[in-house]
Design an enzyme around this catalytic site. Sequence first.
Site, PDB file in Angstrom:
ATOM      1  N   ARG A  75      32.161 -51.865   2.640  1.00  0.00           N
ATOM      2  CA  ARG A  75      32.930 -53.085   2.358  1.00  0.00           C
ATOM      3  C   ARG A  75      33.459 -53.728   3.641  1.00  0.00           C
ATOM      4  O   ARG A  75      33.627 -54.940   3.706  1.00  0.00           O
ATOM      5  CB  ARG A  75      34.101 -52.778   1.429  1.00  0.00           C
ATOM      6  CG  ARG A  75      33.623 -52.495   0.027  1.00  0.00           C
ATOM      7  CD  ARG A  75      34.760 -52.236  -0.922  1.00  0.00           C
ATOM      8  NE  ARG A  75      34.243 -52.159  -2.286  1.00  0.00           N
ATOM      9  CZ  ARG A  75      34.982 -51.848  -3.345  1.00  0.00           C
ATOM     10  NH1 ARG A  75      36.252 -51.571  -3.202  1.00  0.00           N
ATOM     11  NH2 ARG A  75      34.436 -51.808  -4.527  1.00  0.00           N
TER      12      ARG A  75
ATOM     13  N   LYS B 279      30.378 -46.659 -22.388  1.00  0.00           N
ATOM     14  CA  LYS B 279      30.867 -47.090 -23.709  1.00  0.00           C
ATOM     15  C   LYS B 279      30.277 -48.423 -24.145  1.00  0.00           C
ATOM     16  O   LYS B 279      30.070 -49.312 -23.317  1.00  0.00           O
ATOM     17  CB  LYS B 279      32.402 -47.241 -23.660  1.00  0.00           C
ATOM     18  CG  LYS B 279      33.121 -45.921 -23.459  1.00  0.00           C
ATOM     19  CD  LYS B 279      34.622 -46.116 -23.516  1.00  0.00           C
ATOM     20  CE  LYS B 279      35.122 -46.787 -22.262  1.00  0.00           C
ATOM     21  NZ  LYS B 279      36.478 -46.911 -21.999  1.00  0.00           N
TER      22      LYS B 279
ATOM     23  N   GLY C   2      29.459 -49.783 -10.224  1.00  0.00           N
ATOM     24  CA  GLY C   2      29.744 -48.702  -9.280  1.00  0.00           C
ATOM     25  C   GLY C   2      28.782 -47.538  -9.373  1.00  0.00           C
ATOM     26  O   GLY C   2      28.160 -47.141  -8.364  1.00  0.00           O
TER      27      GLY C   2
ATOM     28  N   GLY D 156      33.742 -54.712 -11.181  1.00  0.00           N
ATOM     29  CA  GLY D 156      34.331 -55.487 -12.268  1.00  0.00           C
ATOM     30  C   GLY D 156      33.996 -56.968 -12.179  1.00  0.00           C
ATOM     31  O   GLY D 156      33.730 -57.622 -13.193  1.00  0.00           O
TER      32      GLY D 156
HETATM   33  P1  ADP Z   1      28.676 -48.737 -13.738  1.00  0.00           P
HETATM   34  O1  ADP Z   1      29.754 -48.077 -12.916  1.00  0.00           O
HETATM   35  O2  ADP Z   1      27.344 -48.667 -13.086  1.00  0.00           O
HETATM   36  O3  ADP Z   1      29.059 -50.124 -14.184  1.00  0.00           O
HETATM   37  P2  ADP Z   1      29.697 -47.574 -16.152  1.00  0.00           P
HETATM   38  O4  ADP Z   1      30.999 -47.490 -15.456  1.00  0.00           O
HETATM   39  O5  ADP Z   1      29.578 -48.491 -17.300  1.00  0.00           O
HETATM   40  O6  ADP Z   1      28.531 -47.904 -15.101  1.00  0.00           O
HETATM   41  O7  ADP Z   1      29.270 -46.134 -16.692  1.00  0.00           O
HETATM   42  C1  ADP Z   1      29.015 -45.077 -15.838  1.00  0.00           C
HETATM   43  C2  ADP Z   1      29.257 -43.758 -16.537  1.00  0.00           C
HETATM   44  O8  ADP Z   1      28.580 -43.711 -17.776  1.00  0.00           O
HETATM   45  C3  ADP Z   1      28.765 -42.586 -15.747  1.00  0.00           C
HETATM   46  O9  ADP Z   1      29.871 -41.845 -15.313  1.00  0.00           O
HETATM   47  C4  ADP Z   1      27.912 -41.802 -16.737  1.00  0.00           C
HETATM   48  O10 ADP Z   1      28.130 -40.411 -16.679  1.00  0.00           O
HETATM   49  C5  ADP Z   1      28.358 -42.354 -18.056  1.00  0.00           C
HETATM   50  N1  ADP Z   1      27.345 -42.164 -19.109  1.00  0.00           N
HETATM   51  C6  ADP Z   1      26.088 -42.621 -19.122  1.00  0.00           C
HETATM   52  N2  ADP Z   1      25.425 -42.212 -20.224  1.00  0.00           N
HETATM   53  C7  ADP Z   1      26.292 -41.453 -20.941  1.00  0.00           C
HETATM   54  C8  ADP Z   1      26.203 -40.744 -22.165  1.00  0.00           C
HETATM   55  N3  ADP Z   1      25.072 -40.733 -22.874  1.00  0.00           N
HETATM   56  N4  ADP Z   1      27.299 -40.099 -22.591  1.00  0.00           N
HETATM   57  C9  ADP Z   1      28.434 -40.122 -21.875  1.00  0.00           C
HETATM   58  N5  ADP Z   1      28.590 -40.768 -20.709  1.00  0.00           N
HETATM   59  C10 ADP Z   1      27.524 -41.428 -20.230  1.00  0.00           C
HETATM   60 MG    MG Z   2      31.787 -47.712 -13.487  1.00  0.00          MG
END
Ligand code: ADP
Ligand code: MG
Length: 394
Positions: free
Chosen positions: A38, A200, A351, A374
């Site tokens: 960053r 989620k 992230g 975000g």
């Molecule tokens: P990003 O940070 O890329 O935007 P999110 O924050 O939405 O992604 O989600 C990331 C998290 O989702 C990871 O920590 C991962 O372990 C979790 N995850 C992915 N698939 C599942 C699953 N089937 N059950 C529980 N957690 C999950």
């Molecule tokens: Mg995330």
Amino acid sequence: MTKQTVRDVDVNGKTCLVRVDFNVPVEPGTGIISDDSRIRAALPTIHHLQSNGARIVLCSHFGRPKGQVVEELRMSAIRQRATDWFGVEVIDAGLPGDKTNPADTIDSLKPGEIAMLENLRFHPGEEANSPGFADALASLADIYINDAFGAAHRAHASTVGVAEYLPAVAGYLMERELKMLTRALESEERPGVAVIGGAKVSDKIQVLANLTKRVDTVLIGGGMVAAFLKAQGYPSGGVEISDEDVHTAGQLLFSSEAKIMTPADVVVAREFDEDATPSVVDVTEVPGDCLVLDIGPVTRADYAEEIIAAKKIIWNGPMGVVEWESFAEGTFAVARAVAAVPDAFKLVGGGSTVAVIEELGLRSEITHVSTGGGASLEFLEGKVLPGVAALDDA
Ligand code: ADP
Ligand code: MG
């Protein structure tokens, strides 16, 4: 670009207040900066300002001090790292309201020199977007430059309030993020494929709702798979799923313009545990006492086929619990497929998702890796980011 950028203003001899996002990750305990990307990301804007004779005042938040001074959240280590990267000493200028008046330090800056304010969130006026604090920030400079895309979804004094008092333009990083995210949503490059995963459904409903209007195919993975299975009448395992999530998934499945693909097979386990025994099952056969923790090998191949044929790819969210070896393969397969597509526009945000791209060394194969977690998610949801709206129109 609908907003003015740093190239649209004459900065020669002017003092420029540059909002950056230096909210870097640090190692717990030691506080050592674990990733300074960053800080490096501000270099294009810094170089532009230095070579055009501006006096530079950087400002950022760091952590969540909630309006008071927290010693561990001082900017000193960040200022030192910035000094290393920028090749000139980044001088501590304090914060408006401190005993030391930032204006004294800033007034003595020569063109090309750089000062940095203390952690903006030490002041309660920052997150409250108080006019008094915004005015105090504005009084330190002639021009306001926002290069903190990662904070653009927050309406704070340093991202929104200050823009009312000064000419307000985008820095290079902000400009690139806006260009790339706008292209992701609006370009006619087809077929367009969105890959959406993560923990989620509730986190991703808005982004799914918007992207189904803007791409041809959406590939579903991650924790929301169970809700999508249930909505289709398949067994969804032992995880509790709210009626609302099932309803949302159903609406997306059956009323979207885009084709929504859900897994044909999944990796399941009896416990939510790194060492749980993984097994691959067809989606018609998910045992009632199991959790869906990744997409299966057939699905990986199906998804890869869609990805490889795409001209535009938007990816946010891992396909499974990527932190655990037994449930990481689905996400790795998607990452490799995205990286392998030869002539496509590819945008990756989030992230955890970006961390996977870095871990596999695939950054150079991606058109744009969005730095703002975000903020990029909210942009993809179709929201107007307050920190962007506050900038002067082109
Ligand atoms: P990003 O940070 O890329 O935007 P999110 O924050 O939405 O992604 O989600 C990331 C998290 O989702 C990871 O920590 C991962 O372990 C979790 N995850 C992915 N698939 C599942 C699953 N089937 N059950 C529980 N957690 C999950
Ligand atoms: Mg995330």
